[in-house]
Design an enzyme around this catalytic site. Structure first.
Site, PDB file in Angstrom:
ATOM      1  N   LYS A  53      28.500  72.188  30.784  1.00 15.59           N
ATOM      2  CA  LYS A  53      29.212  73.456  31.004  1.00 15.59           C
ATOM      3  C   LYS A  53      28.570  74.575  30.196  1.00 15.59           C
ATOM      4  CE  LYS A  53      33.475  70.883  31.934  1.00 15.59           C
ATOM      5  NZ  LYS A  53      34.798  70.432  31.467  1.00 15.59           N
ATOM      6  N   GLN A  97      38.451  70.259  26.270  1.00 11.30           N
ATOM      7  CA  GLN A  97      37.974  69.094  27.010  1.00 11.30           C
ATOM      8  C   GLN A  97      38.925  67.910  26.828  1.00 11.30           C
ATOM      9  OE1 GLN A  97      35.450  69.240  29.135  1.00 11.30           O
ATOM     10  NE2 GLN A  97      35.594  67.104  29.728  1.00 11.30           N
ATOM     11  N   ASP A 120      40.764  76.182  33.238  1.00  8.15           N
ATOM     12  CA  ASP A 120      40.891  74.832  33.793  1.00  8.15           C
ATOM     13  C   ASP A 120      42.062  74.747  34.773  1.00  8.15           C
ATOM     14  OD1 ASP A 120      39.087  72.782  33.242  1.00  8.15           O
ATOM     15  OD2 ASP A 120      39.794  72.576  31.176  1.00  8.15           O
TER      16      ASP A 120
HETATM   17  N1  GUN Z   1      38.105  65.914  31.526  1.00  7.28           N
HETATM   18  C1  GUN Z   1      37.773  65.451  32.751  1.00  7.28           C
HETATM   19  N2  GUN Z   1      37.724  66.459  33.646  1.00  7.28           N
HETATM   20  C2  GUN Z   1      38.039  67.580  32.978  1.00  7.28           C
HETATM   21  C3  GUN Z   1      38.144  68.952  33.365  1.00  7.28           C
HETATM   22  O1  GUN Z   1      37.956  69.348  34.531  1.00  7.28           O
HETATM   23  N3  GUN Z   1      38.477  69.809  32.370  1.00  7.28           N
HETATM   24  C4  GUN Z   1      38.707  69.398  31.107  1.00  7.28           C
HETATM   25  N4  GUN Z   1      39.047  70.326  30.209  1.00  7.28           N
HETATM   26  N5  GUN Z   1      38.615  68.146  30.721  1.00  7.28           N
HETATM   27  C5  GUN Z   1      38.274  67.249  31.662  1.00  7.28           C
END
Ligand code: GUN
Length: 298
Positions: A53, A97, A120
């Site tokens: 990211k 995350q 998110d």
């Molecule tokens: N863990 C697995 N997928 C995601 C996601 O799309 N966003 C976040 N913040 N954590 C994750």
């Protein structure tokens, strides 16, 4: 004839090209989109996702910072940082995350993020807005699945979509997105889960089958209708001594066998994965655009 491959890598690239024009437009008005990412602990998958990211942000000219806490960081510490990030004008988007260590309550942390910075789309306000069809931000993976379908010429409109998996991250929000009376949605949606009886009987009715259970190769060819479109959201690490890393990635579908039966299928990797990252970039740019259109204190 083997199924067409739906390339998430290519579709993500197309979306990023479109995003560049929006970012240039923001920069011409003095705004650089900013994304803050919080990671707690060293879970290898999380380390890899957050680094992807961060790289995608840099490539697009989005400013990003990654804040890393050790595994034993306290909930109070993380909540205090989120509060600081909520008030920090530099950041239009905040992401924590997941998964978090067990001693930190996920819902408490997600609820602490300002809904207008929740790129998110996990805050209950954003989940509710999505459900009523008035989203600020759609969650990245399910939104990426919708974009994959529409842009590959397999619009879910009027189709029977069967989703295997009812997670808050993928299955449930994908249902909420695809059921809306909107272009690119308007589907009949069924969710299968661990409580479903005769799952194969239901999956065989799917025009579009989405595998999102987090179980390696759980969807087998006999569960797929001839000519169906199959979207594999699974990312499972399985041991592989021939790889330097000692593992390789497989999805939730038996890809090789299903490829002989389906009309189209997403590969793993190179399918849904690149879309998740790209939709996060889309949400971050949207957050910056929304603030520019309706300025406020932070
Ligand atoms: N863990 C697995 N997928 C995601 C996601 O799309 N966003 C976040 N913040 N954590 C994750």
């Amino acid at each position: 004839m083997p199924a067409d491959l739906i390339s998430g890598t290519q579709i993500a690239e197309d979306i990023r090209t479109e995003l560049k024009a929006r970012i240039a437009n923001l920069k011409a008005k003095g705004v650089t989109p900013g994304l803050a990412m919080v990671r707690v602990g060293e879970d290898p998958a999380s380390v890899s996702y957050v680094s992807g990211k961060s790289k995608a942000s840099a490539e697009l000219g989005i400013y990003s910072e990654t804040i890393v806490y050790p595994e034993n960081a306290s909930e109070v510490e993380v909540l205090a940082r989120i509060s600081e990030l909520n008030g920090n004008q530099r950041f239009h988007g905040i992401l924590v995350q997941l998964p978090l260590p067990r001693h930190i309550k996920e819902d408490k942390v997600l609820n602490a993020i300002d809904p207008l910075k929740d790129v998110d789309g996990f805050h209950p306000v954003n989940v509710g807005r999505m459900l009523i069809g008035e989203p600020y931000f759609l969650p990245c993976t399910p939104h990426g699945v919708q974009e994959l379908l529409v842009r590959s010429g397999h619009s879910p409109e009027g189709k029977h979509v069967v989703i295997c998996g009812r997670s808050n991250l993928v299955g449930k929000p994908l249902m909420a997105i695809l059921v809306q009376k909107k272009a690119g949605a308007n589907a009949t949606v069924t969710i299968c889960h661990t409580g479903t009886k005769n799952m194969a009987q239901i999956t065989r009715q799917a025009d579009i089958l989405v595998a999102a259970m987090g179980s390696p190769r759980a969807i087998t060819a006999d569960m797929v209708k001839e000519g169906a479109v199959v979207i594999d959201v699974g990312v499972n690490r399985i041991p592989d001594a021939t790889k330097k890393t000692g593992f390789r990635l497989v999805g939730d579908t038996d890809f090789d066998a299903i490829r002989e039966k389906a009309k189209a299928i997403t590969p793993v990797p190179g399918g849904v994965g690149p879309m998740t990252v790209t939709m996060l970039m889309v949400n971050t740019v949207r957050a910056a655009e929304m603030r520019l259109a309706a300025p406020r204190q932070n």
